[in-house]
Scaffold this motif. Structure first.
Motif, PDB file in Angstrom:
ATOM      1  N   TRP A  99     -67.663  60.747-105.381  1.00 24.58           N
ATOM      2  CA  TRP A  99     -67.606  61.845-106.350  1.00 24.58           C
ATOM      3  C   TRP A  99     -66.218  62.479-106.403  1.00 24.58           C
ATOM      4  CZ3 TRP A  99     -71.664  60.050-108.129  1.00 24.58           C
ATOM      5  CH2 TRP A  99     -72.776  59.744-107.353  1.00 24.58           C
ATOM      6  N   GLN A 102     -64.676  63.532-110.748  1.00 27.64           N
ATOM      7  CA  GLN A 102     -65.763  63.983-111.615  1.00 27.64           C
ATOM      8  C   GLN A 102     -65.391  63.881-113.097  1.00 27.64           C
ATOM      9  OE1 GLN A 102     -68.863  65.028-110.781  1.00 27.64           O
ATOM     10  NE2 GLN A 102     -68.494  64.635-108.601  1.00 27.64           N
ATOM     11  N   ASN A 200     -71.188  68.977-111.089  1.00 25.33           N
ATOM     12  CA  ASN A 200     -70.689  67.785-110.417  1.00 25.33           C
ATOM     13  C   ASN A 200     -71.771  66.730-110.320  1.00 25.33           C
ATOM     14  OD1 ASN A 200     -68.088  68.756-109.975  1.00 25.33           O
ATOM     15  ND2 ASN A 200     -68.714  69.813-108.103  1.00 25.33           N
ATOM     16  N   THR A 202     -73.484  64.475-108.137  1.00 28.46           N
ATOM     17  CA  THR A 202     -73.635  64.492-106.677  1.00 28.46           C
ATOM     18  C   THR A 202     -74.651  63.450-106.219  1.00 28.46           C
ATOM     19  OG1 THR A 202     -75.392  66.145-106.828  1.00 28.46           O
ATOM     20  CG2 THR A 202     -73.119  66.962-106.648  1.00 28.46           C
TER      21      THR A 202
END
Length: 252
Positions: A99, A102, A200, A202
Motif C-alpha cells: 500500500w 495509494q 487508503n 488497506t
C-alpha cells in the motif's frame, strides 16, 4: 441577328422564291440546332466543372476530418498504453498487499471507470453522402478507402463502447457491494470533495469481496490495451492512405 433573318425570309416570300425559302428555312433550323448543341455542350462542361469543384470541396473537408481523427487515435493509443502500465502496476501492488503508492491504485481504478471521450468527426463524409455527389466520384480507390476508413472508425468506437459498458457494470457492482462506500469513507468524511474522501487501500479493504472486482477491472485494463491499440493502428494507417489518395486526386 433575329431581325436580319426576318428580313431575308420576308424578301424571299415577297419574291415568291419558295425553293430558296425552303432551303434557307432548313439552313436556319440547322443553325438553331447547332446553337442548341453548342449551348448544351457548354452547359454540360460547366456542370461537370461545378461537380468536380463541389466534390473536391467535400473531399477536402473529409481530409480535414481524417487529420483530426488521426490525432485522436494517436492520443488514445498513448492514453491506453499509459493506462495499461498503470493497471499493471496497481494490480501488482494490490496482489502483494503493498500500500505504498495509494495514488497509483486510485488513479488506475478511476481511469478504468471514467469514460474516455472519442471525438471522431465524420461531418464531411455525411455531407458528401447527403449531397449525392458521391456518385460522381470517378476514383474507385478513394471511394474504397473512405468506406474502409469509416469502417475502421466504427470498430474503434464499438470496442471502446464495449469496454466502457463492461467497466460501468463492474462499477455498479462495486457500489452494490458497498466497496466504494467503504473505500471512500463517506461516513467518516461527509460533505467533502471526492478527491478528499477516498481512503487508503488497506489489508481490510483487500479482503472485501469488491476487491476481486477491482482486480478484474485492472486486469482487463492491462490486457485490453493491446487489442484496442490494434484497432487504432488500423484507423490511423487507413486514414493516412486516404489522405494521400485525396491529395493525389485533387492535384490531378
Amino acid at each position: 441577328m433575329i431581325k436580319f433573318f426576318r428580313k431575308i425570309r420576308r424578301k424571299l416570300l415577297s419574291e415568291n422564291k419558295l425553293s430558296k425559302y425552303l432551303i434557307y428555312a432548313i439552313g436556319e433550323i440547322i443553325l438553331v440546332v447547332i446553337g442548341i448543341l453548342i449551348a448544351l455542350q457548354v452547359n454540360n462542361k460547366n456542370q461537370i466543372t461545378n461537380e468536380k469543384k463541389a466534390l473536391k470541396n467535400y473531399l477536402e473537408k473529409i481530409a480535414l476530418n481524417v487529420k483530426s481523427d488521426i490525432k485522436v487515435g494517436e492520443l488514445m493509443i498513448k492514453t491506453r498504453t499509459e493506462q495499461s502500465l498503470l493497471c499493471s502496476q496497481a494490480t501488482e501492488l494490490i496482489s502483494n498487499n503493498d500500500w505504498s503508492d495509494q495514488k497509483k491504485i486510485t488513479n488506475a481504478v478511476f481511469t478504468m471507470i471514467i469514460e474516455q471521450p472519442l471525438n471522431f468527426n465524420r461531418s464531411g463524409f455525411e455531407s458528401l453522402k447527403n449531397s449525392g455527389y458521391l456518385q460522381h466520384l470517378d476514383n474507385p480507390k478513394i471511394e474504397e478507402l473512405i468506406y474502409k476508413y469509416y469502417n475502421a472508425v466504427d470498430k474503434v468506437i464499438f470496442e471502446e463502447n464495449s469496454l466502457q459498458v463492461w467497466a460501468n457494470d463492474l462499477d455498479l457492482e462495486l457500489h452494490k457491494s458497498g466497496f466504494f462506500s467503504r473505500w471512500m469513507e463517506f461516513k467518516k468524511r461527509p460533505n467533502q470533495k471526492l478527491n478528499e474522501v477516498i481512503g487508503n487501500y488497506t489489508d481490510l479493504l483487500a479482503k472485501h469481496k469488491g476487491s476481486d472486482i477491482v482486480l478484474s477491472l485492472l486486469y482487463r485494463g492491462f490486457l485490453f490495451t493491446a487489442e484496442l491499440t490494434g484497432f487504432y493502428d488500423e484507423q490511423i494507417t487507413v486514414g493516412k492512405e486516404l489522405l494521400q489518395a485525396i491529395e493525389d486526386h485533387n492535384n490531378e
